[in-house]
Every structure is written in structure tokens, then in C-alpha cells.
Design a protein around this motif. Sequence first.
Motif, mmCIF file in Angstrom:
data_model
loop_
_atom_site.group_PDB
_atom_site.id
_atom_site.type_symbol
_atom_site.label_atom_id
_atom_site.label_comp_id
_atom_site.label_asym_id
_atom_site.label_seq_id
_atom_site.Cartn_x
_atom_site.Cartn_y
_atom_site.Cartn_z
ATOM 1 N N THR A 1 5.478 84.646 24.840
ATOM 2 C CA THR A 1 5.651 83.321 23.889
ATOM 3 C C THR A 1 7.165 83.055 24.019
ATOM 4 O OG1 THR A 1 5.629 84.602 21.674
ATOM 5 C CG2 THR A 1 3.698 83.236 22.496
ATOM 6 N N SER A 2 8.151 84.108 24.027
ATOM 7 C CA SER A 2 9.589 83.892 23.842
ATOM 8 C C SER A 2 10.074 83.407 25.403
ATOM 9 C CB SER A 2 10.346 85.103 23.520
ATOM 10 O OG SER A 2 10.209 86.118 24.450
ATOM 11 N N LEU A 3 9.293 84.056 26.333
ATOM 12 C CA LEU A 3 9.738 83.605 27.646
ATOM 13 C C LEU A 3 9.264 82.083 27.879
ATOM 14 C CD1 LEU A 3 8.637 86.870 29.842
ATOM 15 C CD2 LEU A 3 10.927 85.921 29.212
ATOM 16 N N LEU A 4 8.074 81.707 27.426
ATOM 17 C CA LEU A 4 7.690 80.326 27.571
ATOM 18 C C LEU A 4 8.833 79.325 26.868
ATOM 19 C CD1 LEU A 4 5.729 78.152 28.394
ATOM 20 C CD2 LEU A 4 4.314 78.491 26.208
ATOM 21 N N GLY A 5 8.964 79.834 25.793
ATOM 22 C CA GLY A 5 10.051 78.992 24.984
ATOM 23 C C GLY A 5 11.668 79.030 25.649
ATOM 24 N N ARG A 6 11.839 79.902 26.231
ATOM 25 C CA ARG A 6 13.140 80.033 26.983
ATOM 26 C C ARG A 6 13.126 79.368 28.321
ATOM 27 N NH1 ARG A 6 13.542 86.211 26.242
ATOM 28 N NH2 ARG A 6 14.982 85.892 28.041
ATOM 29 N N LEU A 7 11.989 78.737 28.558
ATOM 30 C CA LEU A 7 11.910 78.139 29.965
ATOM 31 C C LEU A 7 13.103 77.086 30.391
ATOM 32 C CD1 LEU A 7 8.156 77.462 31.268
ATOM 33 C CD2 LEU A 7 10.028 78.704 32.342
ATOM 34 N N PRO A 8 13.317 76.199 29.263
ATOM 35 C CA PRO A 8 14.434 75.373 29.555
ATOM 36 C C PRO A 8 15.691 75.773 30.132
ATOM 37 C CG PRO A 8 13.193 74.641 27.583
ATOM 38 C CD PRO A 8 12.777 76.187 27.978
ATOM 39 N N GLN A 9 16.036 76.942 29.412
ATOM 40 C CA GLN A 9 17.157 77.916 30.177
ATOM 41 C C GLN A 9 17.349 78.172 31.544
ATOM 42 O OE1 GLN A 9 17.528 80.908 26.971
ATOM 43 N NE2 GLN A 9 19.459 80.013 26.032
ATOM 44 N N ALA A 10 15.808 78.484 31.861
ATOM 45 C CA ALA A 10 15.821 78.893 33.345
ATOM 46 C C ALA A 10 15.675 77.730 34.276
ATOM 47 C CB ALA A 10 14.523 79.888 33.497
ATOM 48 N N MET A 11 15.319 76.710 33.686
ATOM 49 C CA MET A 11 15.144 75.674 34.365
ATOM 50 C C MET A 11 16.108 74.450 34.618
ATOM 51 S SD MET A 11 11.061 74.654 33.354
ATOM 52 C CE MET A 11 10.773 73.232 34.677
ATOM 53 N N SER A 12 16.952 74.514 33.613
ATOM 54 C CA SER A 12 17.861 73.565 33.303
ATOM 55 C C SER A 12 18.896 73.353 34.344
ATOM 56 C CB SER A 12 18.702 74.023 31.960
ATOM 57 O OG SER A 12 19.632 75.242 32.208
ATOM 58 N N ALA A 13 19.391 74.312 35.139
ATOM 59 C CA ALA A 13 20.469 74.268 36.289
ATOM 60 C C ALA A 13 19.782 73.052 37.331
ATOM 61 C CB ALA A 13 20.787 75.507 36.777
ATOM 62 N N LEU A 14 18.767 73.390 37.774
ATOM 63 C CA LEU A 14 18.257 72.670 38.759
ATOM 64 C C LEU A 14 17.554 71.157 38.193
ATOM 65 C CD1 LEU A 14 16.172 74.700 41.343
ATOM 66 C CD2 LEU A 14 18.185 73.612 41.736
ATOM 67 N N ALA A 15 16.937 71.394 37.092
ATOM 68 C CA ALA A 15 16.307 70.163 36.574
ATOM 69 C C ALA A 15 17.372 69.046 36.152
ATOM 70 C CB ALA A 15 15.378 70.646 35.517
ATOM 71 N N LEU A 16 18.497 69.634 35.594
ATOM 72 C CA LEU A 16 19.476 68.587 35.067
ATOM 73 C C LEU A 16 20.221 68.052 36.342
ATOM 74 C CD1 LEU A 16 20.747 70.416 31.923
ATOM 75 C CD2 LEU A 16 18.923 68.121 31.948
ATOM 76 N N ALA B 1 13.024 93.270 32.427
ATOM 77 C CA ALA B 1 12.388 92.936 33.740
ATOM 78 C C ALA B 1 11.620 91.405 33.506
ATOM 79 C CB ALA B 1 11.183 93.790 33.767
ATOM 80 N N ALA B 2 11.234 91.203 32.364
ATOM 81 C CA ALA B 2 10.623 89.776 31.962
ATOM 82 C C ALA B 2 11.673 88.928 32.292
ATOM 83 C CB ALA B 2 9.989 89.833 30.721
ATOM 84 N N GLN B 3 12.953 89.092 31.790
ATOM 85 C CA GLN B 3 13.873 88.051 31.875
ATOM 86 C C GLN B 3 14.174 87.759 33.413
ATOM 87 O OE1 GLN B 3 17.368 88.205 29.144
ATOM 88 N NE2 GLN B 3 18.518 88.412 30.746
ATOM 89 N N GLU B 4 14.275 88.630 34.192
ATOM 90 C CA GLU B 4 14.417 88.407 35.644
ATOM 91 C C GLU B 4 13.346 87.783 36.212
ATOM 92 O OE1 GLU B 4 16.985 89.168 37.411
ATOM 93 O OE2 GLU B 4 17.935 90.110 35.778
ATOM 94 N N VAL B 5 12.223 87.908 35.790
ATOM 95 C CA VAL B 5 10.925 87.203 36.453
ATOM 96 C C VAL B 5 11.183 85.779 36.006
ATOM 97 C CG1 VAL B 5 8.503 86.722 36.158
ATOM 98 C CG2 VAL B 5 9.375 89.113 36.563
ATOM 99 N N LEU B 6 11.806 85.556 34.620
ATOM 100 C CA LEU B 6 11.775 84.374 34.056
ATOM 101 C C LEU B 6 12.811 83.301 35.051
ATOM 102 C CD1 LEU B 6 11.736 82.186 31.603
ATOM 103 C CD2 LEU B 6 13.421 83.406 30.631
ATOM 104 N N PHE B 7 13.881 84.088 35.468
ATOM 105 C CA PHE B 7 14.970 83.399 35.900
ATOM 106 C C PHE B 7 14.683 83.385 37.564
ATOM 107 C CE2 PHE B 7 17.320 83.783 32.091
ATOM 108 C CZ PHE B 7 17.629 82.707 32.040
ATOM 109 N N ILE B 8 13.637 83.980 37.904
ATOM 110 C CA ILE B 8 13.038 83.760 39.282
ATOM 111 C C ILE B 8 11.984 82.748 39.535
ATOM 112 C CG2 ILE B 8 11.790 84.679 41.362
ATOM 113 C CD1 ILE B 8 12.787 87.298 40.692
ATOM 114 N N LEU B 9 11.501 82.495 38.392
ATOM 115 C CA LEU B 9 10.346 81.457 38.301
ATOM 116 C C LEU B 9 10.982 80.005 37.730
ATOM 117 C CD1 LEU B 9 7.221 83.453 36.913
ATOM 118 C CD2 LEU B 9 7.526 82.740 39.297
ATOM 119 N N GLY B 10 11.920 80.188 36.859
ATOM 120 C CA GLY B 10 12.378 79.048 36.608
ATOM 121 C C GLY B 10 12.672 77.739 37.422
#
Length: 395
Positions: free
Chosen positions: A22-37, A149-158
Motif C-alpha cells: 500500500t505504501s508503494l501504491l501511495g508513492r506512485l506519484p513520486q515515481a511517475m512525476s518526472a515523465l508525467a509532468l 528491492a520494492a523501491q527499485e521495482v517502483l522506480f522501474i515501473l513508475g
Amino acid sequence: MDQPEDVASPPVARLATTLLATSLLGRLPQAMSALALVRIVIDGGGGYAFAGALTGGYVVASTVGTPLLGRVIDVTGRSRAVLLASGVVSTAALLGLALLVTAAPPAAFLLALVAGFAFPPLEPTLRSLWPRIMAPGAQLARAFGADAAAQEVLFILGPLLAVAAAALLGATGGVQVMAVAGLIGTVLFCTHRLLRDRVATSEGREAHPSALRTRAVRTLIVAQVAAGLPIGVLTISAARLAAIAGESALNGWALAVNAGGALTGALLIARFPPRIAPERALRILLVLLALLYLPTAAFGLTPAVWLAGASLAGLCLPPLLTQVFAITATTPQASLTEANGWVISAFSVGIGVGTALAGVLAGSVLAIIGASVVALLGAMYASPSRLGARPPMPG
């Protein structure tokens, strides 16, 4: 294994998985922001200067807000209230930004600052919970390793999710999806009873000195900035490699293989925790990280060999972060969330400074060597004696 009464059931593994997911889902904006913005500005006819300012403003504001909101949680004891309130404000600001980015760029920029500053401190809150859930020693070390490890996955998927959302819903829809996903994750994270609020007394507030008064936290901040520099430089040096080779795709591949190497390192540290104290392991890993980034200065190598070097460069980052998490966990509980916020933000600052300086130096050999040298100096500064558990300084 003895467990705190409030986490005896459900089983620890299921509890940890729920909190992490759930924390990874909540942190998706941080992983997606660079490209999305960047995408929402460019697709709306804006320039790269404004796109960079919008994205940079969001990141910098988040870096400032994370430890401050963590401090509020520590002092008030209202983790759930702070997370939910900040999540609502950040989401509303992102949704407003998506609507105003073309019509009113200055207002959109201000909303980016609000969205970044108010981004809920899920990451430091989660890190402050691990010592309450896991037994000290190997179990806690594996939890920190799995977190890395989960953080790395997040910033790959984001970034991939940002591209997919923009392709399906347009750039505006991509930012909206990013915002809503973050809020949903925050709400789900807050449903767990570990996040229940407790009202602090006036005596309790006086018993919450700032984490910055703890020597180990200040030392970790220096080490995290130093560790972030080579990571930030890689973004620009990869672009230079692509330009030299005449293959624009190499830029993306360089970042991808570096992230893949980091994921490998995260899996290894989760499976095989170091047998030495984190205070000693941190210095060793920071030295290795600095040295492993040096081969990326050899632009004369064939792209395949350079990419292999970029992959190896990523190996030590998650093990290093795992030691940082473990040392931070020794901070007194009264300021633990804030402490995690500072070390997380310090790493982001290091990445940002590294990217900025490498941009000025055009990703040259000097930028890479300079970042590695600073990382080595950071390792020398982060001595075990500085990182040992110490009481907060008086005053």
C-alpha cells in the motif's frame, strides 16, 4: 519470536506485505512525476524550461516537506491524520495542476510546489514501523532489504506506468491517474491499526527533540547526499554516451540496466544480510559504490561494455540504503519518522545536485570522477564512531 502486543496478529509476513504494497501504491506519484509532468507540459505546447521548472519544483518541495511532515507526526502522534490530510491536499493540487498547466502556467507551478510539499511521508512512516514489527537482527535486516528491492521495482515501473497512462488517457489523464493512485494507496496504508492516532500531551511534545540533534542522523545526511551524487550524474553521462554512439536509445537502456543492477543488489541483500554491524558495512558499501561508478567515465568503451559497467554500478545502492535504514532505526522513537524523512530527502538532494552539476559539465569524465571522489569523502566522514547510537545533543 516476541512481538509487540499490537502486531501479534495477523502474521508478520502478511502485515509487512500489506504495509509495503500500500505504501508503494501511495508513492506512485513520486515515481511517475518526472515523465508525467514533463509530458503534460510538452504535449500542451509548453517548453522544456517550464517542464523542468515544474518537475524540479515538485521534487524540491517534496524534499523539504517530507522531514517536516515527519516531524509533525512524531510530535503530535497523529500519523493517520497527517498522512490523510497531506494526501488529500497533494492530490487536489496535482488535479488542479493538470487542469491549469496550459491555461495558467504560474498557477500550475504554485500547485506543483503545494503538491510536492504536501506529499504524504509514507516512506519515512513505513521505515519507522519496521522496528515495531520485525525482530531485531536478521529479520529486521531482511525487511529493510525487501523494502529497498520494492523501491527499485517502483522506480522501474513508475516511468512505464506514466508512459502507458499518457498513451491511453492523454497527458492530462496520466497526471490525474498518478494523483488518484497516490491517494488510494495512502488511504489503504492508513487503514491499518498501526497507523491509529495517539494524542500527544504537552509533556510528550517536549520529549520529541528534533532528529537533527542526533549525531548519527546528521552523519547519515552527509553520507546520503554523497551517495546520491553518482546516481544523479549517471542520468547525464548516459545521455552523453548515447550522443557519442549516435544511438538515442542507449540513454534509456543505461538507466534501465543500472536499475536492474540495483534490483539485483536489493534481492541479494534481502537474502544475505551482512554479518557485520551496519555502521561498518555502510562505509564499505559507500566506497564500493563510488568505485563502481568510475568505469562509466570510460566513454571510449563499446556501448555493451559501458552498459555492463552501468549495471554493476547499481549493485551497491540497495545494500547501502539497507544499512542506512538500519542505522536510522536506532534513532529514538520520539523522532524516528522525522529522522527517516531527513535521510530520504538527503538522498534526493544528492541526486538532484549530481544531475545539475553533470548538466553544467555536460556529463563529462570530470563530472563522474568528481561525484565518485565526493562519495569517497562521504564514506570517510561516515565513520562507525559518528554513526554509533548517541543521545540527542542538549539544547
